[in-house]
Write an enzyme that holds these catalytic residues in place. Sequence first.
Site, PDB file in Angstrom:
ATOM      1  N   ASN A   1       0.850  -1.198   0.000  1.00 39.54           N
ATOM      2  CA  ASN A   1       0.000   0.000   0.000  1.00 39.54           C
ATOM      3  C   ASN A   1       0.881   1.243   0.000  1.00 39.54           C
ATOM      4  O   ASN A   1       2.025   1.204   0.460  1.00 39.54           O
ATOM      5  CB  ASN A   1      -0.881  -0.005   1.264  1.00 39.54           C
ATOM      6  CG  ASN A   1      -1.799   1.192   1.341  1.00 39.54           C
ATOM      7  OD1 ASN A   1      -2.469   1.548   0.365  1.00 39.54           O
ATOM      8  ND2 ASN A   1      -1.836   1.852   2.488  1.00 39.54           N
TER       9      ASN A   1
ATOM     10  N   HIS B   1       0.871   5.173   1.458  1.00 47.42           N
ATOM     11  CA  HIS B   1       0.191   6.037   2.426  1.00 47.42           C
ATOM     12  C   HIS B   1       0.820   7.426   2.348  1.00 47.42           C
ATOM     13  O   HIS B   1       2.050   7.544   2.337  1.00 47.42           O
ATOM     14  CB  HIS B   1       0.336   5.456   3.835  1.00 47.42           C
ATOM     15  CG  HIS B   1      -0.385   6.257   4.865  1.00 47.42           C
ATOM     16  ND1 HIS B   1      -1.765   6.249   4.978  1.00 47.42           N
ATOM     17  CD2 HIS B   1       0.066   7.136   5.792  1.00 47.42           C
ATOM     18  CE1 HIS B   1      -2.117   7.072   5.956  1.00 47.42           C
ATOM     19  NE2 HIS B   1      -1.029   7.624   6.463  1.00 47.42           N
TER      20      HIS B   1
END
Length: 218
Positions: free
Chosen positions: A111, A113
């Site tokens: 991911n 962020h």
Amino acid sequence: MSPQRTRTAVLISGRGSNMRSIVEAAQKSDFNASIDLVISNRGDAAGLAFAQSKDIATITIEHKAFASREDFEHEIDAVLRAHQIELICLAGFMRVLTSWFVQKWSGRLINIHPALLPSYRGLHTHERALADGVKIHGCTVHFVVPEMDEGPIIAQAAVNVRDDDTADTLGARVLEQEHIIYPMALDLLAAGRLLVKDNCVRIKEAHAQDQALRVPRL
Ligand code: GRF
């Protein structure tokens, strides 16, 4: 193209600028991942059109069409398997994933962020950084674990915070860095160059090449 590129899916919910940076990076012949599928949980995600323009398979799986989070994720998992996907990049995918899904894809699910984790987990990271008066802000690519915005950190980039920054101006500079470190992190993962030990990532055969506040420097 390198001989065995790792089949990768990108999951989006909206604009898809990180997906675009990954797709563009994957067009280079020495990139270790191929982008074979883009999944969105929203049919109106702007990023879908870009992926289609690159002849990448796109699928919309509306979360609202499922009775439970688990049912939604089982469908995603089935589609990923049908496309022989090996790695997943979450890129602005605005659904929290269950432990079942995260553990199933453990080590193969990453991911991006928009903050320097472990600071500013959650939403509105740029606003919160400005409100705190921090001088350095940035972005992080990390492995996904069941706890939100946690997981071993693969790459980070820092930007300075300017006195006249707004969340928009700061966010735009952070986004530029996201577009650099996300493809870089995926390439490292696809190449099998990430070692995780005691929640820390080490990169095989890393060497310094520039002086940017971007780690790793490759
Ligand atoms: C990015 O800021 C990313 O860090 C966060 O969601 C945003 C997605 O933007 N996870 P985009 O859809 O990739 O343009």
